[in-house]
Scaffold this motif. Sequence first.
Motif, PDB file in Angstrom:
ATOM      1  N   ARG A   1       0.567  -8.970 -15.128  1.00 19.08           N
ATOM      2  CA  ARG A   1       0.910  -7.561 -14.927  1.00 19.08           C
ATOM      3  C   ARG A   1       0.835  -7.191 -13.444  1.00 19.08           C
ATOM      4  O   ARG A   1       1.683  -6.457 -12.921  1.00 19.08           O
ATOM      5  CB  ARG A   1      -0.039  -6.688 -15.746  1.00 19.08           C
ATOM      6  CG  ARG A   1       0.372  -5.217 -15.828  1.00 19.08           C
ATOM      7  CD  ARG A   1      -0.598  -4.426 -16.686  1.00 19.08           C
ATOM      8  NE  ARG A   1      -0.146  -3.061 -16.919  1.00 19.08           N
ATOM      9  CZ  ARG A   1       0.577  -2.666 -17.957  1.00 19.08           C
ATOM     10  NH1 ARG A   1       0.914  -3.560 -18.886  1.00 19.08           N
ATOM     11  NH2 ARG A   1       0.955  -1.405 -18.080  1.00 19.08           N
ATOM     12  N   ALA A   2      -0.201  -7.693 -12.770  1.00 22.08           N
ATOM     13  CA  ALA A   2      -0.338  -7.413 -11.341  1.00 22.08           C
ATOM     14  C   ALA A   2       0.866  -7.958 -10.569  1.00 22.08           C
ATOM     15  O   ALA A   2       1.447  -7.255  -9.731  1.00 22.08           O
ATOM     16  CB  ALA A   2      -1.633  -8.021 -10.812  1.00 22.08           C
ATOM     17  N   ALA A   3       1.244  -9.179 -10.853  1.00 23.79           N
ATOM     18  CA  ALA A   3       2.380  -9.781 -10.152  1.00 23.79           C
ATOM     19  C   ALA A   3       3.665  -9.007 -10.436  1.00 23.79           C
ATOM     20  O   ALA A   3       4.463  -8.744  -9.529  1.00 23.79           O
ATOM     21  CB  ALA A   3       2.531 -11.238 -10.549  1.00 23.79           C
ATOM     22  N   ALA A   4       3.864  -8.618 -11.692  1.00 23.07           N
ATOM     23  CA  ALA A   4       5.077  -7.879 -12.062  1.00 23.07           C
ATOM     24  C   ALA A   4       5.129  -6.513 -11.382  1.00 23.07           C
ATOM     25  O   ALA A   4       6.214  -5.985 -11.120  1.00 23.07           O
ATOM     26  CB  ALA A   4       5.136  -7.711 -13.580  1.00 23.07           C
ATOM     27  N   ASN A   5       3.959  -5.945 -11.070  1.00 24.98           N
ATOM     28  CA  ASN A   5       3.883  -4.625 -10.442  1.00 24.98           C
ATOM     29  C   ASN A   5       3.857  -4.692  -8.917  1.00 24.98           C
ATOM     30  O   ASN A   5       3.628  -3.680  -8.260  1.00 24.98           O
ATOM     31  CB  ASN A   5       2.651  -3.870 -10.940  1.00 24.98           C
ATOM     32  CG  ASN A   5       2.788  -3.421 -12.376  1.00 24.98           C
ATOM     33  OD1 ASN A   5       3.820  -3.604 -13.008  1.00 24.98           O
ATOM     34  ND2 ASN A   5       1.742  -2.820 -12.919  1.00 24.98           N
ATOM     35  N   GLY A   6       4.063  -5.881  -8.371  1.00 28.47           N
ATOM     36  CA  GLY A   6       4.166  -6.001  -6.922  1.00 28.47           C
ATOM     37  C   GLY A   6       2.868  -6.164  -6.176  1.00 28.47           C
ATOM     38  O   GLY A   6       2.835  -6.038  -4.947  1.00 28.47           O
ATOM     39  N   VAL A   7       1.780  -6.446  -6.888  1.00 29.94           N
ATOM     40  CA  VAL A   7       0.499  -6.673  -6.213  1.00 29.94           C
ATOM     41  C   VAL A   7       0.591  -7.957  -5.392  1.00 29.94           C
ATOM     42  O   VAL A   7       1.133  -8.967  -5.843  1.00 29.94           O
ATOM     43  CB  VAL A   7      -0.648  -6.752  -7.243  1.00 29.94           C
ATOM     44  CG1 VAL A   7      -1.952  -7.154  -6.579  1.00 29.94           C
ATOM     45  CG2 VAL A   7      -0.809  -5.412  -7.960  1.00 29.94           C
ATOM     46  N   GLN A   8       0.049  -7.910  -4.190  1.00 32.86           N
ATOM     47  CA  GLN A   8       0.100  -9.066  -3.290  1.00 32.86           C
ATOM     48  C   GLN A   8      -1.248  -9.781  -3.155  1.00 32.86           C
ATOM     49  O   GLN A   8      -1.304 -10.945  -2.792  1.00 32.86           O
ATOM     50  CB  GLN A   8       0.579  -8.606  -1.913  1.00 32.86           C
ATOM     51  CG  GLN A   8       1.996  -8.041  -1.913  1.00 32.86           C
ATOM     52  CD  GLN A   8       2.276  -7.215  -0.676  1.00 32.86           C
ATOM     53  OE1 GLN A   8       1.832  -6.082  -0.555  1.00 32.86           O
ATOM     54  NE2 GLN A   8       3.002  -7.807   0.259  1.00 32.86           N
ATOM     55  N   LEU A   9      -2.329  -9.044  -3.400  1.00 35.57           N
ATOM     56  CA  LEU A   9      -3.675  -9.620  -3.363  1.00 35.57           C
ATOM     57  C   LEU A   9      -4.447  -8.990  -4.506  1.00 35.57           C
ATOM     58  O   LEU A   9      -4.498  -7.766  -4.622  1.00 35.57           O
ATOM     59  CB  LEU A   9      -4.357  -9.322  -2.026  1.00 35.57           C
ATOM     60  CG  LEU A   9      -5.826  -9.744  -1.900  1.00 35.57           C
ATOM     61  CD1 LEU A   9      -5.969 -11.256  -1.974  1.00 35.57           C
ATOM     62  CD2 LEU A   9      -6.423  -9.218  -0.576  1.00 35.57           C
ATOM     63  N   TRP A  10      -5.080  -9.829  -5.335  1.00 35.38           N
ATOM     64  CA  TRP A  10      -5.662  -9.345  -6.590  1.00 35.38           C
ATOM     65  C   TRP A  10      -7.061  -9.902  -6.788  1.00 35.38           C
ATOM     66  O   TRP A  10      -7.366 -11.033  -6.387  1.00 35.38           O
ATOM     67  CB  TRP A  10      -4.758  -9.768  -7.753  1.00 35.38           C
ATOM     68  CG  TRP A  10      -5.270  -9.421  -9.115  1.00 35.38           C
ATOM     69  CD1 TRP A  10      -5.501  -8.176  -9.613  1.00 35.38           C
ATOM     70  CD2 TRP A  10      -5.621 -10.335 -10.163  1.00 35.38           C
ATOM     71  NE1 TRP A  10      -5.965  -8.256 -10.912  1.00 35.38           N
ATOM     72  CE2 TRP A  10      -6.041  -9.565 -11.274  1.00 35.38           C
ATOM     73  CE3 TRP A  10      -5.606 -11.726 -10.266  1.00 35.38           C
ATOM     74  CZ2 TRP A  10      -6.457 -10.150 -12.474  1.00 35.38           C
ATOM     75  CZ3 TRP A  10      -6.021 -12.315 -11.464  1.00 35.38           C
ATOM     76  CH2 TRP A  10      -6.440 -11.520 -12.553  1.00 35.38           C
ATOM     77  N   ALA A  11      -7.910  -9.098  -7.435  1.00 35.86           N
ATOM     78  CA  ALA A  11      -9.236  -9.549  -7.848  1.00 35.86           C
ATOM     79  C   ALA A  11      -9.539  -8.986  -9.227  1.00 35.86           C
ATOM     80  O   ALA A  11      -9.263  -7.818  -9.511  1.00 35.86           O
ATOM     81  CB  ALA A  11     -10.315  -9.104  -6.868  1.00 35.86           C
ATOM     82  N   LEU A  12     -10.095  -9.820 -10.089  1.00 39.61           N
ATOM     83  CA  LEU A  12     -10.633  -9.386 -11.376  1.00 39.61           C
ATOM     84  C   LEU A  12     -12.107  -9.080 -11.162  1.00 39.61           C
ATOM     85  O   LEU A  12     -12.851  -9.913 -10.643  1.00 39.61           O
ATOM     86  CB  LEU A  12     -10.464 -10.489 -12.421  1.00 39.61           C
ATOM     87  CG  LEU A  12     -11.161 -10.260 -13.769  1.00 39.61           C
ATOM     88  CD1 LEU A  12     -10.564  -9.058 -14.489  1.00 39.61           C
ATOM     89  CD2 LEU A  12     -11.054 -11.512 -14.642  1.00 39.61           C
ATOM     90  N   THR A  13     -12.542  -7.879 -11.567  1.00 43.78           N
ATOM     91  CA  THR A  13     -13.924  -7.451 -11.298  1.00 43.78           C
ATOM     92  C   THR A  13     -14.595  -7.002 -12.595  1.00 43.78           C
ATOM     93  O   THR A  13     -14.918  -5.823 -12.761  1.00 43.78           O
ATOM     94  CB  THR A  13     -13.955  -6.314 -10.263  1.00 43.78           C
ATOM     95  OG1 THR A  13     -13.150  -5.216 -10.749  1.00 43.78           O
ATOM     96  CG2 THR A  13     -13.417  -6.772  -8.918  1.00 43.78           C
TER      97      THR A  13
END
Length: 293
Positions: free
Chosen positions: A34-46
């Motif tokens: 979902r993050a990738a599809a929404n254009g997120v470039q840097l992601w963390a699961l917290t």
Amino acid sequence: MTTATAATDLLNADLHCHSQVSDGTLTPEGLAARAAANGVQLWALTDHDEVGGLHRARDAALAVGLNYLTGAEISVTFAGITVHIVGLGFDIDDRALREGLERTRGGREERAREMAASLAQVGIHGAFEGALQYVGNPELISRTHFARHLVATGVCADTSEVFRRFLTEGKPGYVPHRWAKLGDAVRWIVDAGGMAVIAHPGRYAFTPTEEYALFTEFIAHGGQGVEVITGSHNQADYVKYADMAKEFDLYASRGSDFHSPEESHTDLGALPYLPGQLKPVWEGLESRIIRPQ
């Protein structure tokens, strides 16, 4: 103090969200997609007080081309209020961090049973068993799981109504919990090579004096960051905490606090960008970012 360049100001980083491993509804893999599809470039699961989903999150992020940081959200008690500290970029195999998180998770089941008993006193029976149906990790049963049960059984129309009527201080179902100490949580993160960040400070009902004490004690223990742009903040909060980040010379973070497509007000990647003249957390964690090959 260094300032961010326009390019780093405009990075679509989402460094605060939750999976089924704590109180979210999507898997770590589903969140990465979902993050990738929404254009997120840097992601963390917290996830809350838990790193059990991070290997899956890393693998899923790299598979969809996402730059990735390790993360967790640790519950602490400060001035009698529950405060959340996000850790980013730490070594997930650090023993002291893992042991600290395990101790922090302890007591959640006992608290949940007390919450259910309190709800039963106002005619809502079977809430503990009902909440368990929404729990991916029984060690992390929380108010969110009770809220989903109360919506599913028609007691409330949505989770916002749940928290207006139940599960908050002074309302049926509320049971306080003693979490980790602020200094311990910050130390676990820092000693594991990461950066500690005050999560959504606009949510806490502190007086100005108490808030100032939180920031100064956090920094004294080695904390370095604060969430400025988050799904829990409004425009006034953006301005206030951008100013506080500059005043205290803290790195600024950005994260949706996404839990569920049906429940969350802000989707992954949908936040405004960080204001200029701030130090983005990703500048301080450059060497800790895991990148696709």
